[in-house]
Design a protein around this motif. Sequence first.
Motif, PDB file in Angstrom:
ATOM      1  N   PHE A  68      -4.798  -1.488  -4.550  1.00  0.00           N
ATOM      2  CA  PHE A  68      -4.720  -1.244  -3.116  1.00  0.00           C
ATOM      3  C   PHE A  68      -5.971  -0.499  -2.682  1.00  0.00           C
ATOM      4  CE2 PHE A  68      -2.892   2.630  -4.860  1.00  0.00           C
ATOM      5  CZ  PHE A  68      -3.522   3.615  -4.117  1.00  0.00           C
ATOM      6  N   VAL A  69      -6.215  -0.477  -1.377  1.00  0.00           N
ATOM      7  CA  VAL A  69      -7.284   0.316  -0.776  1.00  0.00           C
ATOM      8  C   VAL A  69      -6.747   0.911   0.514  1.00  0.00           C
ATOM      9  CG1 VAL A  69      -9.587   0.314   0.251  1.00  0.00           C
ATOM     10  CG2 VAL A  69      -9.108  -1.163  -1.694  1.00  0.00           C
ATOM     11  N   ARG A  70      -6.912   2.214   0.685  1.00  0.00           N
ATOM     12  CA  ARG A  70      -6.588   2.899   1.941  1.00  0.00           C
ATOM     13  C   ARG A  70      -7.837   3.636   2.375  1.00  0.00           C
ATOM     14  NH1 ARG A  70      -1.045   3.631   3.697  1.00  0.00           N
ATOM     15  NH2 ARG A  70      -2.153   4.219   5.569  1.00  0.00           N
ATOM     16  N   SER A  71      -8.185   3.517   3.642  1.00  0.00           N
ATOM     17  CA  SER A  71      -9.382   4.183   4.165  1.00  0.00           C
ATOM     18  C   SER A  71      -9.006   5.092   5.320  1.00  0.00           C
ATOM     19  CB  SER A  71     -10.403   3.147   4.640  1.00  0.00           C
ATOM     20  OG  SER A  71     -10.852   2.386   3.547  1.00  0.00           O
ATOM     21  N   PHE A  72      -9.712   6.217   5.410  1.00  0.00           N
ATOM     22  CA  PHE A  72      -9.445   7.210   6.429  1.00  0.00           C
ATOM     23  C   PHE A  72     -10.766   7.610   7.092  1.00  0.00           C
ATOM     24  CE2 PHE A  72      -6.539   7.627   2.892  1.00  0.00           C
ATOM     25  CZ  PHE A  72      -5.308   7.516   3.512  1.00  0.00           C
ATOM     26  N   THR A  73     -10.800   7.601   8.416  1.00  0.00           N
ATOM     27  CA  THR A  73     -11.972   8.054   9.149  1.00  0.00           C
ATOM     28  C   THR A  73     -11.848   9.561   9.323  1.00  0.00           C
ATOM     29  OG1 THR A  73     -12.091   5.956  10.324  1.00  0.00           O
ATOM     30  CG2 THR A  73     -13.301   7.797  11.268  1.00  0.00           C
ATOM     31  N   LEU A  74     -12.808  10.282   8.760  1.00  0.00           N
ATOM     32  CA  LEU A  74     -12.770  11.737   8.815  1.00  0.00           C
ATOM     33  C   LEU A  74     -13.442  12.233  10.091  1.00  0.00           C
ATOM     34  CD1 LEU A  74     -13.704  12.547   5.114  1.00  0.00           C
ATOM     35  CD2 LEU A  74     -11.423  12.396   6.131  1.00  0.00           C
ATOM     36  N   LYS A  91     -20.439   7.759   4.580  1.00  0.00           N
ATOM     37  CA  LYS A  91     -20.585   8.386   5.900  1.00  0.00           C
ATOM     38  C   LYS A  91     -19.335   9.194   6.179  1.00  0.00           C
ATOM     39  CE  LYS A  91     -23.880   5.039   7.556  1.00  0.00           C
ATOM     40  NZ  LYS A  91     -24.227   4.031   8.534  1.00  0.00           N
ATOM     41  N   ASN A  92     -18.526   8.815   7.162  1.00  0.00           N
ATOM     42  CA  ASN A  92     -17.304   9.577   7.448  1.00  0.00           C
ATOM     43  C   ASN A  92     -16.038   8.814   7.066  1.00  0.00           C
ATOM     44  OD1 ASN A  92     -17.536   7.679   9.515  1.00  0.00           O
ATOM     45  ND2 ASN A  92     -16.503   9.012  10.985  1.00  0.00           N
ATOM     46  N   ILE A  93     -16.177   7.784   6.219  1.00  0.00           N
ATOM     47  CA  ILE A  93     -15.018   6.995   5.778  1.00  0.00           C
ATOM     48  C   ILE A  93     -14.659   7.378   4.348  1.00  0.00           C
ATOM     49  CG2 ILE A  93     -14.079   4.678   5.404  1.00  0.00           C
ATOM     50  CD1 ILE A  93     -14.750   5.178   8.315  1.00  0.00           C
ATOM     51  N   LEU A  94     -13.471   7.936   4.189  1.00  0.00           N
ATOM     52  CA  LEU A  94     -12.947   8.281   2.872  1.00  0.00           C
ATOM     53  C   LEU A  94     -12.052   7.135   2.415  1.00  0.00           C
ATOM     54  CD1 LEU A  94     -12.607  10.496   0.660  1.00  0.00           C
ATOM     55  CD2 LEU A  94     -10.584  11.241   1.927  1.00  0.00           C
ATOM     56  N   SER A  95     -12.387   6.519   1.301  1.00  0.00           N
ATOM     57  CA  SER A  95     -11.612   5.383   0.792  1.00  0.00           C
ATOM     58  C   SER A  95     -10.963   5.746  -0.532  1.00  0.00           C
ATOM     59  CB  SER A  95     -12.501   4.160   0.577  1.00  0.00           C
ATOM     60  OG  SER A  95     -13.003   3.708   1.806  1.00  0.00           O
ATOM     61  N   VAL A  96      -9.691   5.398  -0.631  1.00  0.00           N
ATOM     62  CA  VAL A  96      -8.940   5.594  -1.865  1.00  0.00           C
ATOM     63  C   VAL A  96      -8.493   4.219  -2.328  1.00  0.00           C
ATOM     64  CG1 VAL A  96      -6.918   6.653  -2.923  1.00  0.00           C
ATOM     65  CG2 VAL A  96      -8.119   7.835  -1.075  1.00  0.00           C
ATOM     66  N   SER A  97      -8.880   3.866  -3.541  1.00  0.00           N
ATOM     67  CA  SER A  97      -8.453   2.580  -4.085  1.00  0.00           C
ATOM     68  C   SER A  97      -7.909   2.810  -5.483  1.00  0.00           C
ATOM     69  CB  SER A  97      -9.623   1.584  -4.119  1.00  0.00           C
ATOM     70  OG  SER A  97     -10.655   2.058  -4.941  1.00  0.00           O
ATOM     71  N   HIS A 150      -4.826  17.821   4.622  1.00  0.00           N
ATOM     72  CA  HIS A 150      -4.137  17.413   3.397  1.00  0.00           C
ATOM     73  C   HIS A 150      -3.692  15.964   3.564  1.00  0.00           C
ATOM     74  CE1 HIS A 150      -3.944  21.472   1.742  1.00  0.00           C
ATOM     75  NE2 HIS A 150      -3.741  21.863   2.995  1.00  0.00           N
ATOM     76  N   ILE A 151      -4.101  15.126   2.633  1.00  0.00           N
ATOM     77  CA  ILE A 151      -3.707  13.718   2.634  1.00  0.00           C
ATOM     78  C   ILE A 151      -2.937  13.477   1.345  1.00  0.00           C
ATOM     79  CG2 ILE A 151      -4.517  11.330   2.688  1.00  0.00           C
ATOM     80  CD1 ILE A 151      -7.138  12.426   3.947  1.00  0.00           C
ATOM     81  N   GLU A 152      -1.723  12.956   1.459  1.00  0.00           N
ATOM     82  CA  GLU A 152      -0.894  12.672   0.287  1.00  0.00           C
ATOM     83  C   GLU A 152      -0.527  11.195   0.283  1.00  0.00           C
ATOM     84  OE1 GLU A 152       1.385  16.980   0.049  1.00  0.00           O
ATOM     85  OE2 GLU A 152       2.454  15.248   0.813  1.00  0.00           O
ATOM     86  N   LEU A 153      -0.761  10.540  -0.850  1.00  0.00           N
ATOM     87  CA  LEU A 153      -0.408   9.133  -1.023  1.00  0.00           C
ATOM     88  C   LEU A 153       0.658   9.036  -2.102  1.00  0.00           C
ATOM     89  CD1 LEU A 153      -3.700   9.100  -0.395  1.00  0.00           C
ATOM     90  CD2 LEU A 153      -3.325   6.694  -0.758  1.00  0.00           C
ATOM     91  N   ALA A 154       1.760   8.376  -1.801  1.00  0.00           N
ATOM     92  CA  ALA A 154       2.823   8.167  -2.777  1.00  0.00           C
ATOM     93  C   ALA A 154       2.483   6.922  -3.588  1.00  0.00           C
ATOM     94  CB  ALA A 154       4.167   7.997  -2.078  1.00  0.00           C
ATOM     95  N   VAL A 185       0.855  -1.176   0.000  1.00  0.00           N
ATOM     96  CA  VAL A 185       0.000   0.000   0.000  1.00  0.00           C
ATOM     97  C   VAL A 185       0.897   1.233   0.000  1.00  0.00           C
ATOM     98  CG1 VAL A 185      -1.969  -1.097   1.138  1.00  0.00           C
ATOM     99  CG2 VAL A 185      -0.218  -0.011   2.515  1.00  0.00           C
ATOM    100  N   PRO A 186       0.424   2.314  -0.596  1.00  0.00           N
ATOM    101  CA  PRO A 186       1.268   3.510  -0.657  1.00  0.00           C
ATOM    102  C   PRO A 186       1.450   4.163   0.709  1.00  0.00           C
ATOM    103  CG  PRO A 186      -0.739   3.777  -1.975  1.00  0.00           C
ATOM    104  CD  PRO A 186      -0.809   2.447  -1.323  1.00  0.00           C
ATOM    105  N   ALA A 187       2.589   4.786   0.870  1.00  0.00           N
ATOM    106  CA  ALA A 187       2.857   5.563   2.080  1.00  0.00           C
ATOM    107  C   ALA A 187       1.968   6.805   2.077  1.00  0.00           C
ATOM    108  CB  ALA A 187       4.327   5.965   2.127  1.00  0.00           C
TER     109      ALA A 187
END
Length: 141
Positions: A97-103, A67-73, A48-52, A35-37
Amino acid sequence: MTLVKFNNGLKNNFADAFESLVNDSFIADRLVSRVPAVNIAENDNEFHIELAAPGLKKEDFKISLDKNILSVSAEKKAENNSETKKYSKREYSYNSFVRSFTLPETVDYSKIEADYTYGILKLTVAKREDAKYQSREIAVK
């Protein structure tokens, strides 16, 4: 001149044994993160969220909010290339990959923007006006 370390085939200590194990390509491939850093920063107005994620295209990303979950895949489309590469070492390979963030509750969910430039996916998540830090001077009576 090349320096060569000789140890007659014996491992002198745990560090040498571990280094040998990690340098074995079979093991090293499994130790590399799949998964990306991520870097997350905040200022008064936004997060600000940055994915390499090098080697991908804008079209490879899917960003969703539930809802409050931001998912990047991301899922990289396979390209048929007449020339196949045989890697001797491969440290990044983000086929999917999938990365999720609780906002937090302070986020304005209608103001989320994304930009992908030079292998970095940058997400800007605005804060609600009433949630922004307010500074003022308080008089002593």
